[in-house]
Design an enzyme around this catalytic site. Structure first.
Site, PDB file in Angstrom:
ATOM      1  N   ASP A   1       4.690 -19.129 -19.683  1.00 36.42           N
ATOM      2  CA  ASP A   1       5.526 -18.113 -19.036  1.00 36.42           C
ATOM      3  C   ASP A   1       5.099 -16.682 -19.358  1.00 36.42           C
ATOM      4  O   ASP A   1       5.931 -15.777 -19.423  1.00 36.42           O
ATOM      5  CB  ASP A   1       7.013 -18.309 -19.398  1.00 36.42           C
ATOM      6  CG  ASP A   1       7.501 -19.694 -19.031  1.00 36.42           C
ATOM      7  OD1 ASP A   1       7.011 -20.224 -18.019  1.00 36.42           O
ATOM      8  OD2 ASP A   1       8.368 -20.239 -19.751  1.00 36.42           O
TER       9      ASP A   1
ATOM     10  N   LYS B   1       1.391 -15.637 -15.688  1.00 38.94           N
ATOM     11  CA  LYS B   1       0.122 -16.083 -15.073  1.00 38.94           C
ATOM     12  C   LYS B   1       0.178 -15.989 -13.546  1.00 38.94           C
ATOM     13  O   LYS B   1      -0.763 -15.530 -12.912  1.00 38.94           O
ATOM     14  CB  LYS B   1      -0.189 -17.540 -15.499  1.00 38.94           C
ATOM     15  CG  LYS B   1      -0.391 -17.688 -17.004  1.00 38.94           C
ATOM     16  CD  LYS B   1      -0.608 -19.130 -17.416  1.00 38.94           C
ATOM     17  CE  LYS B   1       0.627 -19.992 -17.288  1.00 38.94           C
ATOM     18  NZ  LYS B   1       1.725 -19.668 -18.217  1.00 38.94           N
TER      19      LYS B   1
ATOM     20  N   GLY C   1       5.997 -23.219 -13.852  1.00 36.21           N
ATOM     21  CA  GLY C   1       6.763 -22.414 -12.892  1.00 36.21           C
ATOM     22  C   GLY C   1       6.118 -21.041 -12.906  1.00 36.21           C
ATOM     23  O   GLY C   1       6.248 -20.310 -13.883  1.00 36.21           O
ATOM     24  N   HIS C   2       5.373 -20.722 -11.865  1.00 36.63           N
ATOM     25  CA  HIS C   2       4.632 -19.459 -11.824  1.00 36.63           C
ATOM     26  C   HIS C   2       5.268 -18.535 -10.794  1.00 36.63           C
ATOM     27  O   HIS C   2       5.315 -18.857  -9.605  1.00 36.63           O
ATOM     28  CB  HIS C   2       3.160 -19.729 -11.480  1.00 36.63           C
ATOM     29  CG  HIS C   2       2.440 -20.503 -12.554  1.00 36.63           C
ATOM     30  ND1 HIS C   2       1.123 -20.850 -12.491  1.00 36.63           N
ATOM     31  CD2 HIS C   2       2.879 -20.982 -13.754  1.00 36.63           C
ATOM     32  CE1 HIS C   2       0.782 -21.507 -13.589  1.00 36.63           C
ATOM     33  NE2 HIS C   2       1.837 -21.611 -14.363  1.00 36.63           N
TER      34      HIS C   2
ATOM     35  N   GLN D   1       0.993 -23.620 -18.461  1.00 35.75           N
ATOM     36  CA  GLN D   1       1.486 -23.648 -19.838  1.00 35.75           C
ATOM     37  C   GLN D   1       0.769 -22.558 -20.661  1.00 35.75           C
ATOM     38  O   GLN D   1       0.358 -21.564 -20.101  1.00 35.75           O
ATOM     39  CB  GLN D   1       1.322 -25.027 -20.489  1.00 35.75           C
ATOM     40  CG  GLN D   1       2.230 -26.110 -19.905  1.00 35.75           C
ATOM     41  CD  GLN D   1       1.798 -26.644 -18.552  1.00 35.75           C
ATOM     42  OE1 GLN D   1       0.704 -27.161 -18.417  1.00 35.75           O
ATOM     43  NE2 GLN D   1       2.640 -26.507 -17.553  1.00 35.75           N
TER      44      GLN D   1
HETATM   45  P1  GDP Z   1       4.022 -17.949 -15.733  1.00 32.15           P
HETATM   46  O1  GDP Z   1       4.540 -19.322 -15.938  1.00 32.15           O
HETATM   47  O2  GDP Z   1       3.021 -17.554 -16.782  1.00 32.15           O
HETATM   48  O3  GDP Z   1       3.495 -17.696 -14.350  1.00 32.15           O
HETATM   49  O4  GDP Z   1       5.255 -16.974 -15.941  1.00 32.15           O
HETATM   50  P2  GDP Z   1       6.743 -17.173 -15.326  1.00 32.15           P
HETATM   51  O5  GDP Z   1       6.712 -16.849 -13.885  1.00 32.15           O
HETATM   52  O6  GDP Z   1       7.315 -18.465 -15.742  1.00 32.15           O
HETATM   53  O7  GDP Z   1       7.537 -16.093 -16.166  1.00 32.15           O
HETATM   54  C1  GDP Z   1       7.197 -14.736 -16.153  1.00 32.15           C
HETATM   55  C2  GDP Z   1       8.425 -13.951 -15.674  1.00 32.15           C
HETATM   56  O8  GDP Z   1       8.243 -12.574 -15.963  1.00 32.15           O
HETATM   57  C3  GDP Z   1       8.628 -14.027 -14.172  1.00 32.15           C
HETATM   58  O9  GDP Z   1      10.001 -13.949 -13.894  1.00 32.15           O
HETATM   59  C4  GDP Z   1       7.903 -12.780 -13.667  1.00 32.15           C
HETATM   60  O10 GDP Z   1       8.419 -12.316 -12.419  1.00 32.15           O
HETATM   61  C5  GDP Z   1       8.215 -11.810 -14.764  1.00 32.15           C
HETATM   62  N1  GDP Z   1       7.201 -10.768 -15.022  1.00 32.15           N
HETATM   63  C6  GDP Z   1       5.850 -10.856 -14.939  1.00 32.15           C
HETATM   64  N2  GDP Z   1       5.285  -9.710 -15.374  1.00 32.15           N
HETATM   65  C7  GDP Z   1       6.285  -8.887 -15.720  1.00 32.15           C
HETATM   66  C8  GDP Z   1       6.337  -7.559 -16.264  1.00 32.15           C
HETATM   67  O11 GDP Z   1       5.323  -6.922 -16.549  1.00 32.15           O
HETATM   68  N3  GDP Z   1       7.580  -7.056 -16.530  1.00 32.15           N
HETATM   69  C9  GDP Z   1       8.726  -7.751 -16.267  1.00 32.15           C
HETATM   70  N4  GDP Z   1       9.884  -7.185 -16.569  1.00 32.15           N
HETATM   71  N5  GDP Z   1       8.722  -9.002 -15.755  1.00 32.15           N
HETATM   72  C10 GDP Z   1       7.512  -9.541 -15.507  1.00 32.15           C
HETATM   73  P1  IMO Z   2       4.121 -22.387 -17.276  1.00 38.02           P
HETATM   74  O1  IMO Z   2       2.864 -22.811 -16.557  1.00 38.02           O
HETATM   75  C1  IMO Z   2       6.734 -22.844 -20.710  1.00 38.02           C
HETATM   76  C2  IMO Z   2       7.029 -26.855 -22.460  1.00 38.02           C
HETATM   77  C3  IMO Z   2       8.342 -27.590 -22.326  1.00 38.02           C
HETATM   78  C4  IMO Z   2       8.309 -28.439 -23.587  1.00 38.02           C
HETATM   79  C5  IMO Z   2       6.828 -28.791 -23.713  1.00 38.02           C
HETATM   80  C6  IMO Z   2       6.480 -30.166 -23.154  1.00 38.02           C
HETATM   81  O2  IMO Z   2       5.208 -21.979 -16.360  1.00 38.02           O
HETATM   82  O3  IMO Z   2       3.808 -21.387 -18.322  1.00 38.02           O
HETATM   83  P2  IMO Z   2       6.290 -31.178 -20.719  1.00 38.02           P
HETATM   84  O4  IMO Z   2       7.228 -31.157 -19.565  1.00 38.02           O
HETATM   85  O5  IMO Z   2       4.963 -30.544 -20.439  1.00 38.02           O
HETATM   86  O6  IMO Z   2       6.139 -32.534 -21.325  1.00 38.02           O
HETATM   87  O7  IMO Z   2       7.006 -30.294 -21.852  1.00 38.02           O
HETATM   88  O8  IMO Z   2       6.123 -27.802 -23.003  1.00 38.02           O
HETATM   89  N1  IMO Z   2       6.450 -26.389 -21.191  1.00 38.02           N
HETATM   90  C7  IMO Z   2       6.432 -25.114 -20.791  1.00 38.02           C
HETATM   91  N2  IMO Z   2       6.951 -24.012 -21.360  1.00 38.02           N
HETATM   92  N3  IMO Z   2       6.021 -22.747 -19.583  1.00 38.02           N
HETATM   93  C8  IMO Z   2       5.473 -23.833 -19.007  1.00 38.02           C
HETATM   94  O9  IMO Z   2       4.639 -23.754 -17.945  1.00 38.02           O
HETATM   95  C9  IMO Z   2       5.699 -25.103 -19.600  1.00 38.02           C
HETATM   96  N4  IMO Z   2       5.339 -26.356 -19.292  1.00 38.02           N
HETATM   97  C10 IMO Z   2       5.791 -27.136 -20.274  1.00 38.02           C
HETATM   98  O10 IMO Z   2       9.433 -26.713 -22.305  1.00 38.02           O
HETATM   99  O11 IMO Z   2       8.651 -27.640 -24.698  1.00 38.02           O
HETATM  100 MG    MG Z   3       6.374 -20.295 -16.087  1.00 38.80          MG
END
Ligand code: GDP
Ligand code: IMO
Ligand code: MG
Length: 428
Positions: free
Chosen positions: A13, A16, A40-41, A222
């Site tokens: 998270d 990415k 979840g991207h 991840q």
């Molecule tokens: P990913 O899994 O690495 O793609 O990241 P996620 O989408 O799960 O979580 C990142 C969260 O931070 C999302 O809600 C993005 O919209 C948000 N986000 C990304 N970059 C920034 C930033 O520079 N500032 C803020 N406030 N939010 C951001």
């Molecule tokens: P993105 O790509 C954050 C965590 C789960 C759990 C562990 C194992 O959005 O960054 P799994 O379902 O893979 O067996 O869970 O890994 N986890 C993540 N945490 N971002 C993710 O993906 C994750 N994918 C799995 O919460 O702790």
């Molecule tokens: Mg994510």
């Protein structure tokens, strides 16, 4: 041409999705190489927020081919749903997306097994997303799995039923209750749906594109600290989230890898169970969670929050061969007079180390912090890196000095446009 990789350096998270979408126009191919719908991207542009789970984050850009690589585990039911949700956009996803025939399929019973295993672990549960990731990789390694290309085989249904029967025996041994009628029906609806997509031999496909002069951006899922080998085992996911996983997850050789972009938040978060040395249980932790809106994009769970862990970041940069870093969510620290960073771990015998302990869950150690001056002002209205407050630039420099890696992007908001690059990236 080479493959550049973008991957997370923390517990996922990091942002990415946002950065792949931002960088995608520089490339003409975007590939996912591991993980599945546990990811979840999030992408934000033109006032729209979109969360992708299995579709690569280059999908919204024109003239880019997206590929789901062989290292991914694909839930075709979730995939169908994701594609259908994109119907309102003015392009044909099928023209922008191909699937590797060697990608492993997540069966509905893999999801049930995930739940059964988690339930049996009691307070030692991983905090899995319950998407069936672990059991699907287990079957891959056990040489039992079914792959996307198998869907086209005349005996696919028989092979599916045989594997499901095996899963049911395990579920029964866990006294886990289930009803497969509906999930089987949905699975086979998705089987028909997915036949409309282009299946490729991913290795020939990607290497062919490289040889023809096309560029490839590999999108990690991840984060490095969730890597099956190098993460906080056993509280990890079941794939190699690190750069080596990109080679085996796409079929490209190590000498075809160019840049490795490592992405991290200006602080740390973790969702699910497992050790988190710099976790904050106080008001500051709550503030990071609220300001950063730290709730999971896949499960909606609260993300645990804490200060940036530099030994962990340096370790992640090392195992990935990171060539440059991107710092995300700097804006979340806007309201802090002081910012802490962990610079070492103090072991039980009093010694300090900047290396990650073998068993960060059970070994006794505590983080040692350095306090830095915060910028304590909003970043709204700044439109380039140079215009950022000096304290933020000092924070960037401090991290660069500690890790020995340059920070080339600082992100100050979720939108595509809220991204400051210091040196333009030239894709080779
Ligand atoms: P990913 O899994 O690495 O793609 O990241 P996620 O989408 O799960 O979580 C990142 C969260 O931070 C999302 O809600 C993005 O919209 C948000 N986000 C990304 N970059 C920034 C930033 O520079 N500032 C803020 N406030 N939010 C951001
Ligand atoms: P993105 O790509 C954050 C965590 C789960 C759990 C562990 C194992 O959005 O960054 P799994 O379902 O893979 O067996 O869970 O890994 N986890 C993540 N945490 N971002 C993710 O993906 C994750 N994918 C799995 O919460 O702790
Ligand atoms: Mg994510």
């Amino acid at each position: 041409m080479k493959v550049d990789i973008l991957l997370g350096l923390q517990w996922g998270d990091e942002g990415k999705g946002k950065i792949v979408d931002y960088l995608a126009p520089k490339y003409d191919t975007v590939a996912r190489f591991q993980g599945g719908p546990n990811a979840g991207h999030t992408l934000e542009f033109d006032g729209i927020k979109h969360v992708l789970h299995q579709i690569p984050s280059g999908i919204f850009r024109e003239n880019i081919l997206n590929i789901v690589g062989n290292g991914v585990v694909l839930d075709i039911v979730i995939f169908k749903d994701e594609i259908e949700k994109m119907a309102s956009f003015d392009f044909d996803v099928k023209e922008r997306l191909v699937l590797s025939k060697k990608t492993q399929l997540i069966l509905p019973t893999h999801r049930l097994l995930d739940a059964a295993y988690e339930q049996s672990k009691g307070d030692k549960k991983i905090g899995s997303t319950l998407k069936g990731i672990g059991p699907t990789y287990q079957d891959k390694i056990a040489r039992l799995g079914l792959r996307v290309g198998d869907i086209l085989a005349p005996n696919f249904r028989d092979r599916y039923d045989a594997l499901v029967a095996q899963h049911c025996r395990i579920l029964d041994s866990y006294n886990f209750e289930y009803d497969l009628t509906e999930v089987n029906a949905k699975f086979f609806e998705a089987v028909e749906f997915i036949k409309g997509f282009c299946f490729v031999d991913g290795a020939y496909f990607i290497n062919g594109r490289l040889n023809e002069g096309h560029s490839v951006l590999a999108e990690g899922a991840q984060g490095s600290l969730l890597d099956i080998d190098f993460g906080s085992y056993p509280y990890v996911t079941s794939s190699n989230t690190t750069s080596a996983g990109a080679c085996s997850g796409m079929g490209v050789a190590p000498n075809k890898i160019g840049r490795v972009y490592g992405i991290f938040k200006a602080y740390c978060t973790r969702v699910g169970s497992g050790p988190f040395p710099t976790e904050l249980f106080d008001e500051t932790g709550k503030e990071l969670q609220n300001v950063g809106n730290e709730f999971g994009a896949t499960t909606g769970r609260e993300r645990r929050c804490g200060w940036l862990d530099l030994p962990a970041l340096k370790y992640a940069a090392m195992i990935n061969g990171v060539t440059e870093m991107f710092m995300m969510k700097a804006d979340v620290l806007d309201g802090f007079e002081e910012i802490k960073v962990c610079t070492a771990y103090k072991l039980a015998d009093g010694t300090l180390t900047d290396e990650m302990p073998f068993d960060i869950d059970n070994e006794e150690f505590e983080p040692v912090y350095e306090t830095l001056k915060g910028w304590n002002q909003t970043l709204v209205g700044r439109d380039n890196y140079e215009a950022l407050p000096q304290e933020l630039k000092d924070y960037v420099k401090y991290i660069e000095d500690f890790t020995g890696v340059k920070i080339n992007i600082v992100s100050v908001g979720p939108d595509r446009t809220e991204t400051f690059i210091r040196e333009e990236i030239e894709v080779k």
